[in-house]
Design a protein around this motif. Structure first.
Motif, PDB file in Angstrom:
ATOM      1  N   GLY A 163      -5.402  -2.954   3.639  1.00  8.76           N
ATOM      2  CA  GLY A 163      -5.974  -3.336   2.356  1.00  8.76           C
ATOM      3  C   GLY A 163      -5.344  -4.574   1.759  1.00  8.76           C
ATOM      4  O   GLY A 163      -6.023  -5.370   1.090  1.00  8.76           O
ATOM      5  N   THR A 173      -8.370  -2.849  -3.521  1.00 10.43           N
ATOM      6  CA  THR A 173      -7.976  -2.382  -2.191  1.00 10.43           C
ATOM      7  C   THR A 173      -6.876  -1.337  -2.304  1.00 10.43           C
ATOM      8  O   THR A 173      -6.023  -1.408  -3.191  1.00 10.43           O
ATOM      9  N   VAL A 215     -11.993  -0.912  -1.263  1.00 15.53           N
ATOM     10  CA  VAL A 215     -11.744  -0.986   0.179  1.00 15.53           C
ATOM     11  C   VAL A 215     -10.468  -0.203   0.471  1.00 15.53           C
ATOM     12  O   VAL A 215      -9.392  -0.555  -0.026  1.00 15.53           O
TER      13      VAL A 215
END
Length: 311
Positions: free
Chosen positions: A39, A4, A134
């Motif tokens: 994130g 993330t 992500v």
């Protein structure tokens, strides 16, 4: 592994008070501190669901140290980029007399060009071992709106699927199609410059994003009305999983985490989105910015209504 990227993390503070009143000194209850930002929230929830994660984020000052310490206590591998300015705080107050929730979100630190480049370099060093990246959350002051296009370029270079969840003007500068884009209905309204009041309008708006080459798939979170999954070939509606909500903070991030974990398990996208809706619903059961419980996610996943094709 899920990697993330959180460009504007926050030290989340949640407290409660009987009644919110202007001008008065309001003495609040004991605060709860959590590491936050899009994130980072995704990483926290994905870890609860059993997925290996790594969180990349810039952080500075006393608040940045506190955020990093909390992540360490949660057992989340952190790749922190030191910055000169302090990490922002976000403040949530639950009003006990009405059940209302008040959320105060600060803009965040100004990142220098060198700090931004270092964030991208850290991603480049990690993306090769990631199954999914992500990128989630707002961009802090000083970071240009095309920053997520640079993230998409790095992911495309390594062939790593990118899931993006961000507000603002980033879509206008996104030329590389990400695997999945997750706007809220409000964010999709803002992107289109109008209110999308019907399901047909929402599907058409999501398809316009796909046709423009921004994303292969769009998941629109509709709050209390469920979610829509839209691709070039189909549109599917996901119904609401009824729960008694305690706090809506982080539900959207939890949904992204659930979807990504489902994909990491090798599930079809519809089943992964169903896990995302269950994860978001489970987060509503938790107070403040506390992470959801895996048992709740699994129970609600079993109770979720079957998705319905709508277009």
């Amino acid at each position: 592994m899920i990697v993330t990227l959180t460009m504007n993390p926050a030290l989340d503070i949640t407290t409660e008070i009987g009644t919110v009143q202007p001008t008065h000194k309001m003495r609040c209850g004991t605060p709860q501190y959590d590491p936050g930002g899009g994130g980072i929230n995704v990483a926290r929830v994905a870890r609860v669901l059993g997925a290996p994660v790594s969180a990349i984020f810039p952080a500075g000052g006393v608040t940045g140290e506190a955020l990093s310490r909390l992540l360490g206590m949660a057992g989340i591998p952190a790749d922190r980029i030191p910055i000169a300015e302090p990490t922002r705080e976000s403040f949530t107050v639950n009003e006990l007399s009405t059940g209302k929730q008040f959320r105060f979100i600060l803009p965040g630190p100004v990142l220098t060009d060198a700090e931004q480049i270092e964030c991208l370099d850290r991603l480049r060093h990690t993306v090769g071992v990631a199954d999914y990246v992500v990128a989630s959350g707002s961009l802090p002051p000083g970071v240009p709106a095309d920053f997520y296009q640079r993230v998409a370029d790095i992911c495309a270079e390594f062939g790593t699927p990118l899931i993006l969840d961000s507000s603002g003007d980033c879509l206008k500068y996104l030329d590389t199609a990400v695997l999945l884009l997750k706007p809220s209905l409000r964010e999709l309204n803002e992107h289109c410059g109008r209110s999308l009041t019907t399901e047909a309008d929402q599907i058409a708006a999501a398809r316009s994003v796909i046709d423009a080459g921004h994303a292969d798939n769009v998941v629109v979170s509709l709050g209390g009305r469920g979610a829509l999954l839209v691709s070039a070939a189909e549109a599917v509606r996901f119904g609401v999983i009824p729960v008694q909500s305690r706090s809506g903070v982080g539900a959207g991030d939890a949904m992204v985490a659930g979807i990504t974990v489902g994909l990491l398990r090798g599930w079809p996208l519809q089943k992964a989105v169903l896990l995302g809706t269950a994860t978001g619903a489970a987060t509503l059961l938790t107070p403040g910015t506390e992470v959801c419980d895996r048992d709740d996610v699994e129970r609600l996943f079993g109770e979720a209504p079957e998705p319905v094709p709508v277009g």
